[in-house]
Design a protein around this motif. Structure first.
Motif, PDB file in Angstrom:
ATOM      1  N   VAL A  14      25.237  14.168  66.702  1.00 37.46           N
ATOM      2  CA  VAL A  14      24.044  14.158  67.824  1.00 37.46           C
ATOM      3  C   VAL A  14      23.729  12.593  68.007  1.00 37.46           C
ATOM      4  O   VAL A  14      23.920  12.156  68.997  1.00 37.46           O
ATOM      5  CB  VAL A  14      23.023  15.280  67.656  1.00 37.46           C
ATOM      6  N   LEU A  15      23.215  12.260  67.056  1.00 40.80           N
ATOM      7  CA  LEU A  15      22.877  10.811  66.899  1.00 40.80           C
ATOM      8  C   LEU A  15      23.991   9.695  67.526  1.00 40.80           C
ATOM      9  O   LEU A  15      23.423   8.816  68.156  1.00 40.80           O
ATOM     10  CB  LEU A  15      21.852  10.445  65.586  1.00 40.80           C
ATOM     11  N   GLU A  16      24.957   9.911  66.747  1.00 42.11           N
ATOM     12  CA  GLU A  16      26.154   8.888  67.115  1.00 42.11           C
ATOM     13  C   GLU A  16      26.579   9.048  68.627  1.00 42.11           C
ATOM     14  O   GLU A  16      26.931   8.002  69.074  1.00 42.11           O
ATOM     15  CB  GLU A  16      27.199   9.223  66.383  1.00 42.11           C
ATOM     16  N   GLY A  17      26.361  10.073  69.123  1.00 37.80           N
ATOM     17  CA  GLY A  17      26.587  10.334  70.710  1.00 37.80           C
ATOM     18  C   GLY A  17      25.712  10.070  71.443  1.00 37.80           C
ATOM     19  O   GLY A  17      25.875   9.730  72.944  1.00 37.80           O
ATOM     20  N   ILE A  18      24.317   9.518  70.986  1.00 40.49           N
ATOM     21  CA  ILE A  18      23.313   8.985  72.194  1.00 40.49           C
ATOM     22  C   ILE A  18      23.923   7.832  72.957  1.00 40.49           C
ATOM     23  O   ILE A  18      23.730   7.630  74.110  1.00 40.49           O
ATOM     24  CB  ILE A  18      22.022   9.073  71.283  1.00 40.49           C
ATOM     25  N   LEU A  19      24.072   6.917  72.160  1.00 39.64           N
ATOM     26  CA  LEU A  19      24.406   5.273  72.740  1.00 39.64           C
ATOM     27  C   LEU A  19      25.587   5.453  73.404  1.00 39.64           C
ATOM     28  O   LEU A  19      25.524   5.064  74.857  1.00 39.64           O
ATOM     29  CB  LEU A  19      24.555   4.485  71.567  1.00 39.64           C
ATOM     30  N   PRO A  20      26.725   6.009  73.239  1.00 42.72           N
ATOM     31  CA  PRO A  20      27.943   6.068  74.178  1.00 42.72           C
ATOM     32  C   PRO A  20      27.426   7.125  75.520  1.00 42.72           C
ATOM     33  O   PRO A  20      27.992   6.773  76.528  1.00 42.72           O
ATOM     34  CB  PRO A  20      28.916   6.996  73.426  1.00 42.72           C
ATOM     35  N   PHE A  21      26.619   7.921  75.209  1.00 45.13           N
ATOM     36  CA  PHE A  21      26.148   8.591  76.387  1.00 45.13           C
ATOM     37  C   PHE A  21      25.162   7.956  77.279  1.00 45.13           C
ATOM     38  O   PHE A  21      25.575   7.778  78.591  1.00 45.13           O
ATOM     39  CB  PHE A  21      25.617  10.032  75.942  1.00 45.13           C
ATOM     40  N   LEU A  22      24.318   7.246  76.707  1.00 44.89           N
ATOM     41  CA  LEU A  22      23.330   6.379  77.768  1.00 44.89           C
ATOM     42  C   LEU A  22      23.744   5.102  78.248  1.00 44.89           C
ATOM     43  O   LEU A  22      23.370   4.801  79.126  1.00 44.89           O
ATOM     44  CB  LEU A  22      22.038   6.350  76.813  1.00 44.89           C
ATOM     45  N   MET A  23      24.665   4.496  77.326  1.00 51.93           N
ATOM     46  CA  MET A  23      24.906   3.035  77.602  1.00 51.93           C
ATOM     47  C   MET A  23      26.537   2.922  77.158  1.00 51.93           C
ATOM     48  O   MET A  23      26.825   2.177  76.341  1.00 51.93           O
ATOM     49  CB  MET A  23      24.145   2.152  76.839  1.00 51.93           C
ATOM     50  N   PRO A  24      27.567   3.638  78.050  1.00 48.85           N
ATOM     51  CA  PRO A  24      28.648   3.568  77.682  1.00 48.85           C
ATOM     52  C   PRO A  24      29.410   2.230  77.518  1.00 48.85           C
ATOM     53  O   PRO A  24      30.065   1.842  76.835  1.00 48.85           O
ATOM     54  CB  PRO A  24      29.457   4.222  78.527  1.00 48.85           C
ATOM     55  N   GLU A  25      29.012   1.132  78.719  1.00 52.52           N
ATOM     56  CA  GLU A  25      29.569  -0.015  78.625  1.00 52.52           C
ATOM     57  C   GLU A  25      29.212  -0.886  77.499  1.00 52.52           C
ATOM     58  O   GLU A  25      29.782  -1.719  76.827  1.00 52.52           O
ATOM     59  CB  GLU A  25      29.263  -0.749  80.080  1.00 52.52           C
ATOM     60  N   ARG A  26      28.058  -0.757  77.219  1.00 53.79           N
ATOM     61  CA  ARG A  26      27.365  -1.706  76.071  1.00 53.79           C
ATOM     62  C   ARG A  26      27.715  -1.384  74.537  1.00 53.79           C
ATOM     63  O   ARG A  26      28.274  -2.248  73.934  1.00 53.79           O
ATOM     64  CB  ARG A  26      25.712  -1.715  76.007  1.00 53.79           C
ATOM     65  N   TRP A  27      28.011   0.159  74.724  1.00 59.39           N
ATOM     66  CA  TRP A  27      28.750   0.832  73.415  1.00 59.39           C
ATOM     67  C   TRP A  27      30.071   0.205  73.161  1.00 59.39           C
ATOM     68  O   TRP A  27      30.479  -0.163  72.366  1.00 59.39           O
ATOM     69  CB  TRP A  27      28.666   2.220  73.510  1.00 59.39           C
ATOM     70  N   GLN A  28      30.751   0.053  74.357  1.00 55.88           N
ATOM     71  CA  GLN A  28      32.315  -0.358  74.306  1.00 55.88           C
ATOM     72  C   GLN A  28      32.276  -1.742  73.887  1.00 55.88           C
ATOM     73  O   GLN A  28      33.123  -2.115  72.957  1.00 55.88           O
ATOM     74  CB  GLN A  28      32.974  -0.146  75.544  1.00 55.88           C
ATOM     75  N   ARG A  29      31.365  -2.530  74.300  1.00 55.60           N
ATOM     76  CA  ARG A  29      31.392  -4.184  73.854  1.00 55.60           C
ATOM     77  C   ARG A  29      31.036  -4.099  72.407  1.00 55.60           C
ATOM     78  O   ARG A  29      31.591  -5.051  71.838  1.00 55.60           O
ATOM     79  CB  ARG A  29      30.242  -4.949  74.795  1.00 55.60           C
ATOM     80  N   MET A  30      30.107  -3.422  71.964  1.00 53.19           N
ATOM     81  CA  MET A  30      29.705  -3.427  70.426  1.00 53.19           C
ATOM     82  C   MET A  30      30.776  -3.089  69.944  1.00 53.19           C
ATOM     83  O   MET A  30      31.319  -3.674  68.673  1.00 53.19           O
ATOM     84  CB  MET A  30      28.516  -2.451  70.432  1.00 53.19           C
ATOM     85  N   MET A  31      31.631  -1.936  70.144  1.00 53.14           N
ATOM     86  CA  MET A  31      32.586  -1.603  68.977  1.00 53.14           C
ATOM     87  C   MET A  31      33.722  -2.651  69.234  1.00 53.14           C
ATOM     88  O   MET A  31      34.253  -2.653  68.176  1.00 53.14           O
ATOM     89  CB  MET A  31      33.150  -0.057  69.825  1.00 53.14           C
ATOM     90  N   SER A  32      34.164  -3.206  70.300  1.00 51.24           N
ATOM     91  CA  SER A  32      34.919  -4.286  70.492  1.00 51.24           C
ATOM     92  C   SER A  32      34.846  -5.487  69.721  1.00 51.24           C
ATOM     93  O   SER A  32      35.453  -6.240  69.021  1.00 51.24           O
ATOM     94  CB  SER A  32      35.400  -4.586  71.741  1.00 51.24           C
TER      95      SER A  32
END
Length: 64
Positions: A14-32
């Protein structure tokens, strides 16, 4: 005991899913950006995360 472990794993999901759900573009940049780190840096970040989680768990258990 298994129920507590499974509950904890479910809460992690649940906690791991919060950021990709709320801010998918920012999460993608962070993961890259993580791909730019070397293995030692990733390992140290994992260790810091585990130590912080252990400390938080200890403090929560002491208060409760």
């Amino acid at each position: 005991m298994w129920q507590e472990i499974l509950t904890a794993l479910c809460l992690v999901l649940v906690l791991e899913g919060i950021l990709p759900f709320l801010m998918p573009e920012r999460w993608q940049r962070m993961m890259s950006g993580i791909g730019d780190l070397n293995a030692r840096q990733v390992r140290l970040a994992g260790l810091a995360s585990m130590l912080l989680g252990t400390l938080c768990l200890y403090l929560v258990r002491q208060v409760a």
